[in-house]
Motif scaffolding. Structure first.
Motif, short mmCIF file in Angstrom:
data_model
loop_
_atom_site.label_atom_id
_atom_site.label_comp_id
_atom_site.label_asym_id
_atom_site.label_seq_id
_atom_site.Cartn_x
_atom_site.Cartn_y
_atom_site.Cartn_z
N CYS A 55 -4.65 -9.61 -1.63
CA CYS A 55 -3.25 -9.31 -1.87
C CYS A 55 -2.51 -9.13 -0.55
CB CYS A 55 -3.05 -8.12 -2.80
SG CYS A 55 -3.38 -6.53 -2.08
N GLN A 56 -3.23 -8.79 0.50
CA GLN A 56 -2.59 -8.68 1.80
C GLN A 56 -2.13 -10.04 2.30
OE1 GLN A 56 -5.37 -6.42 4.17
NE2 GLN A 56 -5.10 -4.60 2.93
N ASP A 57 -2.75 -11.11 1.82
CA ASP A 57 -2.33 -12.47 2.17
C ASP A 57 -0.99 -12.83 1.53
OD1 ASP A 57 -4.73 -12.74 3.52
OD2 ASP A 57 -5.72 -13.76 1.85
N HIS A 58 -0.55 -12.06 0.54
CA HIS A 58 0.70 -12.34 -0.19
C HIS A 58 1.79 -11.33 0.15
CE1 HIS A 58 -2.01 -14.91 -2.33
NE2 HIS A 58 -2.67 -13.89 -2.79
N GLY A 59 1.59 -10.54 1.18
CA GLY A 59 2.61 -9.59 1.58
C GLY A 59 2.35 -8.16 1.14
N GLY A 60 1.27 -7.92 0.40
CA GLY A 60 0.93 -6.57 0.01
C GLY A 60 0.31 -5.81 1.17
N THR A 61 0.32 -4.51 1.08
CA THR A 61 -0.32 -3.66 2.07
C THR A 61 -1.20 -2.65 1.33
OG1 THR A 61 1.49 -2.06 2.04
CG2 THR A 61 1.63 -3.82 3.67
N SER A 62 -2.08 -2.04 2.07
CA SER A 62 -2.94 -1.03 1.45
C SER A 62 -2.08 0.02 0.77
CB SER A 62 -3.84 -0.38 2.50
OG SER A 62 -4.53 0.71 1.92
N VAL A 63 -2.34 0.25 -0.50
CA VAL A 63 -1.60 1.26 -1.26
C VAL A 63 -1.73 2.63 -0.60
CG1 VAL A 63 -1.55 2.45 -3.50
CG2 VAL A 63 -1.74 -0.04 -3.41
N LEU A 64 -2.84 2.88 0.05
CA LEU A 64 -3.07 4.17 0.68
C LEU A 64 -2.08 4.45 1.80
CD1 LEU A 64 -6.97 4.04 0.89
CD2 LEU A 64 -5.53 4.76 -1.02
N ALA A 84 -5.01 7.20 -3.55
CA ALA A 84 -5.76 6.28 -4.42
C ALA A 84 -5.53 6.63 -5.88
CB ALA A 84 -7.25 6.34 -4.09
N GLN A 85 -5.54 7.92 -6.21
CA GLN A 85 -5.31 8.32 -7.59
C GLN A 85 -3.92 7.90 -8.07
OE1 GLN A 85 -6.57 12.43 -6.85
NE2 GLN A 85 -7.89 12.22 -8.65
N VAL A 86 -2.92 8.02 -7.23
CA VAL A 86 -1.56 7.61 -7.61
C VAL A 86 -1.52 6.10 -7.83
CG1 VAL A 86 0.83 7.39 -6.81
CG2 VAL A 86 -0.39 9.55 -6.55
N GLY A 87 -2.12 5.33 -6.92
CA GLY A 87 -2.12 3.88 -7.08
C GLY A 87 -2.83 3.43 -8.34
#
Length: 145
Positions: free
Chosen positions: A56-65, A82-85
């Motif tokens: 997902c980082q290849d599509h513009g996402g970043t670590s939810v953390l 992590a629990q929120v994500g």
């Protein structure tokens, strides 16, 4: 999904469409199309990262953390990022798959229900984090779209 239905009716309908879905990357059009067909959506890479990285980082996402909105919500609820994500995913009715190899992370990830639901305004805030649009089906296997 149209490709699968048209080219191999023996495999139609699938019970589950596993898609990348996290606070920092989600293809709402793909998710809606899957649900409209009566197919369950299962999230993979729901934290968009970690030590193994994530496509997902290849599509513009970043670590939810590392997402400031997730950090703020986690602080208010006194839980981990992590629990929120993960709660954001399951509160939308989607099961998820994670890659966990540490017992403490596994126990934390499983503890999504002891602290209630995220408020509607928090769900809306988290849903608005990713503004990148559609994946165009590029992240799915076997030509699913």
């Amino acid at each position: 999904l149209d490709h699968l239905a048209a080219h191999d009716p023996r495999m139609w309908p699938p019970a589950v469409n596993q898609v990348e879905m996290s606070v920092s990357f989600h293809d709402d059009a793909q998710i809606a199309a899957t649900l409209q067909r009566g197919i369950a959506v299962q999230a993979f890479s729901p934290l968009c990262g970690g030590d193994n990285g994530s496509s997902c980082q290849d599509h513009g996402g970043t670590s939810v953390l590392d997402v400031p909105e997730v950090q703020d919500v986690a602080e208010r609820y006194n839980v981990s990022t992590a629990q929120v994500g993960l709660k954001w995913v399951v509160q939308q009715g989607s099961p998820l798959a994670t890659s966990i190899w540490r017992l403490d992370y596994m126990l934390e990830d499983l503890d999504l229900w002891s602290w209630g639901l995220l408020a509607d305004e928090d769900m809306a805030l988290l849903s608005a984090v990713y503004t990148g649009g559609s994946s165009g089906g590029k992240t799915l296997p076997l030509g699913f779209e």
